[in-house]
Design a protein around this motif. Structure first.
Motif, PDB file in Angstrom:
ATOM      1  N   VAL A   1      74.045  26.036  37.101  1.00 33.76           N
ATOM      2  CA  VAL A   1      74.463  27.363  36.647  1.00 33.76           C
ATOM      3  C   VAL A   1      73.698  28.390  37.474  1.00 33.76           C
ATOM      4  O   VAL A   1      72.469  28.498  37.377  1.00 33.76           O
ATOM      5  CB  VAL A   1      74.177  27.571  35.150  1.00 33.76           C
ATOM      6  N   PHE A   2      74.434  29.109  38.316  1.00 37.54           N
ATOM      7  CA  PHE A   2      73.820  30.162  39.126  1.00 37.54           C
ATOM      8  C   PHE A   2      73.861  31.470  38.335  1.00 37.54           C
ATOM      9  O   PHE A   2      74.936  31.941  37.931  1.00 37.54           O
ATOM     10  CB  PHE A   2      74.572  30.339  40.453  1.00 37.54           C
ATOM     11  N   VAL A   3      72.708  32.059  38.110  1.00 36.87           N
ATOM     12  CA  VAL A   3      72.606  33.299  37.339  1.00 36.87           C
ATOM     13  C   VAL A   3      72.463  34.475  38.311  1.00 36.87           C
ATOM     14  O   VAL A   3      71.492  34.549  39.074  1.00 36.87           O
ATOM     15  CB  VAL A   3      71.396  33.262  36.383  1.00 36.87           C
ATOM     16  N   SER A   4      73.444  35.354  38.262  1.00 38.83           N
ATOM     17  CA  SER A   4      73.418  36.541  39.124  1.00 38.83           C
ATOM     18  C   SER A   4      72.792  37.720  38.374  1.00 38.83           C
ATOM     19  O   SER A   4      73.222  38.072  37.283  1.00 38.83           O
ATOM     20  CB  SER A   4      74.837  36.904  39.557  1.00 38.83           C
TER      21      SER A   4
ATOM     22  N   CYS B   1      79.332  23.512  39.928  1.00 40.48           N
ATOM     23  CA  CYS B   1      78.675  24.824  39.871  1.00 40.48           C
ATOM     24  C   CYS B   1      79.487  25.800  39.023  1.00 40.48           C
ATOM     25  O   CYS B   1      80.723  25.753  38.998  1.00 40.48           O
ATOM     26  CB  CYS B   1      78.498  25.404  41.275  1.00 40.48           C
ATOM     27  N   CYS B   2      78.777  26.697  38.364  1.00 42.77           N
ATOM     28  CA  CYS B   2      79.430  27.813  37.684  1.00 42.77           C
ATOM     29  C   CYS B   2      78.489  29.018  37.739  1.00 42.77           C
ATOM     30  O   CYS B   2      77.272  28.861  37.900  1.00 42.77           O
ATOM     31  CB  CYS B   2      79.821  27.472  36.253  1.00 42.77           C
ATOM     32  N   LYS B   3      79.059  30.198  37.631  1.00 43.67           N
ATOM     33  CA  LYS B   3      78.294  31.424  37.859  1.00 43.67           C
ATOM     34  C   LYS B   3      78.237  32.258  36.582  1.00 43.67           C
ATOM     35  O   LYS B   3      79.248  32.529  35.941  1.00 43.67           O
ATOM     36  CB  LYS B   3      78.963  32.222  38.982  1.00 43.67           C
ATOM     37  N   PHE B   4      77.015  32.664  36.230  1.00 42.93           N
ATOM     38  CA  PHE B   4      76.767  33.476  35.053  1.00 42.93           C
ATOM     39  C   PHE B   4      76.250  34.837  35.495  1.00 42.93           C
ATOM     40  O   PHE B   4      75.227  34.931  36.186  1.00 42.93           O
ATOM     41  CB  PHE B   4      75.731  32.797  34.146  1.00 42.93           C
ATOM     42  N   ASP B   5      76.964  35.908  35.122  1.00 37.12           N
ATOM     43  CA  ASP B   5      76.576  37.273  35.482  1.00 37.12           C
ATOM     44  C   ASP B   5      75.811  37.888  34.307  1.00 37.12           C
ATOM     45  O   ASP B   5      76.351  38.078  33.224  1.00 37.12           O
ATOM     46  CB  ASP B   5      77.828  38.101  35.801  1.00 37.12           C
TER      47      ASP B   5
END
Length: 451
Positions: free
Chosen positions: A125-128, A160-164
């Motif tokens: 989980v990529f945290v932006s 992968c998934c992206k968390f803003d």
């Protein structure tokens, strides 16, 4: 392996749901924890049962635990793969990065090291942290995430998934749930296969001198317990049913004839067929198996617990009545070694426990008429059996002459010969005849009231 019984029970008692490990690479867990934990329990999780058919679990209990948590770090030796059921079923890797060079030189090598264990189901989980008003930071975050996907995802598996942080994308939470469930499903499939293979190996040795039921039991119940944690209760129940059949075959062999039956400890006359934790497994183990008196009740208690979770109290009553009849016959074979009136007291407490538990779990008016009819018939059978044993108990302790003998008194049919003790209980020397008469009358009133 039988030496691990106490350890096995301790581990079981500490597990009640699936673990999702959190590898917090960038110290993000305090920030995102609340949102993640709101997703639990997982809704409509699609898992595979033992026959590899898809089953939807409405509420799948799980817990997020940091990999640095003592509950994961203070483990028993990893070579004890029989305890694999308590290990994490998914690993969420939390990362963030705001510099491309840092990603290439520091973050990417570290992630490669973390995910190199192929046995662990993981996703990133990529945290932006980029604010929507900062175009440059937003573009950089997208670029880093794109590289992350190239390096760690593939055509076969999106990892992968992206968390803003300033407003998650509309589909993020659904994507997160999907990836967690996918990881759990894959882990579950792999562990089911492992336990099945090990159980098959042990089953092939059942007629050999090296056969050890305790070893077989730990493997079989580990699989059953894993199914139960995953709310695959039908599969768990099937494992316990098979375990019971295997145990009965084991105790009926010639080599098992001279084992202690059990039932002589204080409090054993109180039925424990609905209390799986009544005695520690290590306490009832004997050589390479278990004492029959305690273990058969333990197995029934595990089966009943699952049937209640499946909302099948009628089946608990049906199985329970058959179990009490069968177990009572087993007690009769050991009456000379059991305490006086043990069988009667055990049957009475077993019937009452079954009646109370099944009534408590029964949903009146929601079942079909024929099921409802069967339920109340079984309740009547349990009450009738309980009444018979109450009357027989009265007969055995000296009140038989006061019991009315008539065609409608079914207790008369159960007054079979009993190995009465050589010495009856001593009456206190200061007891007067009036006290004895009053006590005798009160007992009769009590027994007739229960009838």
């Amino acid at each position: 392996m039988a030496n691990y019984l106490a350890q096995f029970q301790t581990i079981k008692n500490a597990c009640d749901h699936l673990i999702i490990a959190v590898e917090d690479v960038s110290d993000l867990w305090p920030i995102v924890r609340a949102g993640f934990e709101e997703r639990l329990p997982l809704k409509r999780a699609c898992l595979n049962n033992k026959t590899r058919n898809s089953v939807y679990v409405e509420q799948l209990p799980a817990e997020f635990i940091l990999t640095t948590d003592s509950r994961l770090r203070s483990r028993y030796p990893q070579e004890l793969s029989v305890f694999w059921f308590r290990e994490p079923y998914a690993t969420v890797v939390l990362v963030t990065c705001e510099d491309l060079d840092e990603f290439r030189t520091i973050l990417k090598p570290r992630l490669k090291l973390i995910v190199q264990n192929d046995e662990r189901e993981w996703f990133i989980v990529f945290v932006s942290k980029a604010h929507p008003s900062n175009d440059q930071a937003t573009k950089l975050a997208k670029k880093i995430y794109a590289k992350l996907e190239v390096d760690f995802s593939s055509k076969k598996r999106e990892r992968c998934c992206k968390f803003d942080m300033h407003g998650p994308e509309s589909n993020f939470w659904e994507d997160l749930d999907s990836k967690i469930v996918e990881s759990i499903r894959n882990t579950l499939d792999r562990r089911i296969q492992f336990y099945e293979d090990e159980i098959r190996k042990f089953s092939e040795q059942r007629l050999m001198p090296v056969w050890n039921f305790c070893n077989f039991f730990i493997l079989k119940e580990s699989l059953a317990f894993m199914f139960e944690m995953a709310h695959l209760h039908e599969d768990s129940l099937r494992e316990y049913d098979e375990l019971e059949l295997c145990y009965l075959e084991t105790v009926n062999t010639t080599s098992a004839k001279h084992r202690d039956f059990g039932g002589v400890d204080h409090g054993d006359d109180q039925a424990a067929l609905l209390k799986p934790g009544y005695k520690p497994l290590s306490q009832i183990a004997q050589d390479d198996s278990f004492r029959e008196f305690e273990f058969r009740q333990y197995l029934f208690a595990c089966q009943a617990k699952l049937l209640f979770k499946l909302n099948r109290p009628v089946e608990v009553a049906s199985r329970g009545y058959s179990f009490v009849i069968s177990f009572s016959k087993g007690l009769a074979l050991h009456e000379n070694t059991l305490p006086f009136c043990m069988r009667e007291v055990w049957v009475i407490t077993a019937c009452l426990a079954l009646i109370n538990a099944t009534i408590y779990h029964y949903n009146d008016g929601i079942v079909a008429p024929d099921v409802e009819k069967e339920f109340y018939r079984l309740q009547g059978d349990l009450y009738s059996l309980c009444r018979i044993k109450f009357l027989r108990l009265a007969y055995l302790i000296g009140y038989g002459t006061e019991i009315e003998r008539s065609p409608v008194n079914s207790a008369a049919l159960s007054m079979l010969p009993w190995p009465k003790p050589a010495v009856w209980p001593i009456v206190p020397p200061d007891a007067s005849s009036e006290v004895l008469t009053k006590e005798k009358a009160s007992h009769l009133i009590y027994i007739c009231g229960l009838c």
